[in-house]
Design an enzyme around this catalytic site. Structure first.
Site, PDB file in Angstrom:
ATOM      1  CG  HIS A   1      -1.794  -1.124   1.416  1.00  0.00           C
ATOM      2  ND1 HIS A   1      -1.343  -2.387   1.689  1.00  0.00           N
ATOM      3  CD2 HIS A   1      -3.142  -1.219   1.368  1.00  0.00           C
ATOM      4  CE1 HIS A   1      -2.383  -3.203   1.796  1.00  0.00           C
ATOM      5  NE2 HIS A   1      -3.476  -2.524   1.612  1.00  0.00           N
TER       6      HIS A   1
ATOM      7  CG  HIS B   1     -12.230  -2.730   1.895  1.00  0.00           C
ATOM      8  ND1 HIS B   1     -11.783  -3.922   1.385  1.00  0.00           N
ATOM      9  CD2 HIS B   1     -11.102  -2.002   2.135  1.00  0.00           C
ATOM     10  CE1 HIS B   1     -10.455  -3.924   1.333  1.00  0.00           C
ATOM     11  NE2 HIS B   1     -10.011  -2.759   1.773  1.00  0.00           N
TER      12      HIS B   1
END
Lengths: 115, 278
Positions: free
Chosen positions: B59, B193
Site C-alpha cells: 500500500h 470495501h
C-alpha cells in the site's frame, strides 16, 4: 480501459491517466512514510508542497483537506491515507467526508451492511 | 518434496495493528474478528509449517508509482517492516528463505510469469498483520517467509484468472521443491470495501459469502469476472480478493474448508478469514 465499459457509480479507477495527473501529489504523500517528512510538512506546508511541485489544483486540495478534491487531482487513496494520518484522520473520517455524512452516521452505515 | 499444509486467507486492515497494540482483541468491536483465529491457531500447532509464502498487496510502503510491478517476489534473507505514516507499531523483521524464493521465481519465469525480484523489500501491514494474527504469541517468527506482492494500486491490475494461475504455478513450484519443508500459503486482503470516492463505505455481504463458498465449491467462479465487474461488486479495495484467489490456486483443484469466519465491519471493511486444506 475500454470506452464502452460501464461506469461504476461514485468510483474512479486509478489508472495510468490518473497516475500521471497525480504523480507529484502522490510522491509527496509517499514521503510521509518518514516521520521527519511529516514534521517538515507540518512546520512549513507551503514550502513542502512547493518542493514536490504540486499543481495549483493539488495545492488547493491539500489546503482544503478535501478528499474528493484530492482524488480528482490524481491522488491515490493508499498514498492519501498517509496524509490523512498526519491530520489524525482515520478511514471512517475520510468516508464520512466523501459521502457528506457525520462520522457516526457513516459508521452506522457500515454496521448496517452486516445485517 | 515440500508439502503445502494449507492456505489461510484473511483481511489485513491497518487498524488490526492498532487493536493488537492496545490489547483490544476481546473488545465488543474486535472480538468477532479475532475469535476467527482461535481454530487456526489450534490447526497451526498440528500443521507445524516451516515456511509461509505470503501473497499480499503493498500500500505504498515499498513500491511507488515510479516503478510499479504487477507481480513481485521477495528474494531476501530478511524482510523489514517500517513506519507507514500512521502510527501502528513496527513489527520485528521476518526471516526469509532465499532458496525457496529463487525456486519459485525460476518456476514462474519458466512458466511465462515474469515477476520483479526483490533482494530488498519492506513489507507493510498487509504482510505483517496476518503474520501477527497467525502467530500472536511467538517470541520469534516460527516460520521463514517468501513475500509475493500483487499490484492493486494502479490499474490495469492483473485479472482474477491470471492471479489464480499465478497461484497454481506457485503451488506447482512448492510441490516440486526438494526437501521435506512444510509450507503454509497466506493470502491477505479484502473482503468487500471501498475507501475512495462517493461510494466510500460500500460493502457487499452477499457477494463476499458467495465468493468464500466458491473457494471450495467452484474455485474458478470468480475468475470469470473482469476486474471492473469485481470492483462494481466488492469495491475499489475489495479487489484485494485477488490475493485470496492466488492463495486458493496453490492448493490444486480440490480443497476443503477447515474453518471460516466473516464479520462486518472491521474499520471500513468486511472482515473475512478462511483456512483451506488440500
Amino acid at each position: 480501459m475500454s470506452a464502452a465499459a460501464p461506469e461504476i457509480p461514485g468510483t474512479v479507477l486509478f489508472d495510468g491517466r490518473m497516475a500521471m495527473r497525480g504523480y507529484a501529489l502522490n510522491k509527496m504523500c509517499f514521503s510521509f512514510n518518514e516521520a521527519a517528512n511529516r514534521t517538515a510538512f507540518l512546520a512549513d506546508e507551503d514550502a513542502y508542497c512547493a518542493a514536490y511541485g504540486l499543481t495549483a489544483e493539488q495545492r488547493e486540495a491539500v489546503r482544503h483537506r478535501n478528499v474528493l478534491e484530492l482524488l480528482a487531482a490524481g491522488g491515490n487513496v493508499y498514498y492519501l491515507a498517509k496524509f490523512a494520518g498526519i491530520l489524525g484522520l482515520d478511514v471512517q473520517d475520510l468516508g464520512a467526508q466523501q459521502t457528506g455524512m457525520s462520522k457516526d452516521a457513516f459508521k452506522a452505515k457500515l454496521q448496517a451492511a452486516g445485517r | 518434496m515440500a508439502t503445502i499444509v494449507g492456505a489461510v486467507t484473511t483481511s489485513h486492515v491497518p487498524s488490526i495493528g492498532g487493536a493488537i497494540a492496545r490489547h483490544q482483541e476481546e473488545s465488543d468491536y474486535w472480538k468477532p474478528f479475532f475469535d476467527g483465529f482461535d481454530a487456526i491457531h489450534a490447526w497451526l500447532r498440528e500443521a507445524k509449517p516451516d515456511v509461509a509464502v505470503v501473497i499480499y498487496n503493498d500500500h505504498g510502503l515499498n513500491f511507488f508509482l515510479d516503478k510499479m510491478p504487477t507481480f513481485a517476489v521477495g528474494a531476501a534473507g530478511e524482510y523489514r517492516n517500517a513506519d507507514e505514516g500512521w502510527g501502528i507499531p513496527v513489527l520485528p523483521p521476518f526471516p526469509g528463505d532465499p532458496a525457496l524464493s529463487w525456486h519459485i521465481i525460476e518456476t514462474l519465469v519458466g512458466r511465462e510469469f515474469d515477476p520483479v525480484t526483490c533482494q530488498e523489500l519492506l513489507v507493510d501491514h498487509a504482510f505483517t498483520l496476518p503474520m501477527k494474527l497467525l502467530f500472536p504469541d511467538a517470541a520469534a517468527w516460527p516460520v521463514r517467509s517468501v513475500p509475493v506482492c500483487i499490484n492493486t494500486v494502479q490499474h490495469p491490475l492483473p485479472s482474477a484468472a491470471r492471479c489464480y494461475r499465478l497461484g497454481q504455478t506457485i503451488g506447482d513450484a512448492i510441490r516440486a521443491w526438494p526437501g521435506d519443508a512444510r509450507v503454509l500459503v497466506v493470502g491477505t486482503g479484502g473482503l468487500s470495501h471501498q475507501l475512495d470516492g462517493k461510494r466510500a463505505g460500500h460493502i457487499n455481504k452477499e457477494f463476499d459469502l458467495k465468493f468464500m463458498e466458491s473457494l471450495t465449491e467452484d474455485p474458478e467462479w470468480a475468475t470469470r469476472f473482469t476486474n471492473r465487474e469485481l470492483i462494481a461488486e466488492v469495491g475499489t479495495q475489495g479487489i484485494e480478493l485477488l490475493m485470496w484467489l492466488a492463495a486458493r490456486g496453490t492448493l490444486g483443484p480440490r480443497a476443503r474448508r477447515v474453518h471460516s469466519n466473516y464479520h462486518i465491519p472491521i474499520s471500513n471493511t468486511a472482515g473475512g478469514t478462511m483456512l483451506l486444506a488440500a
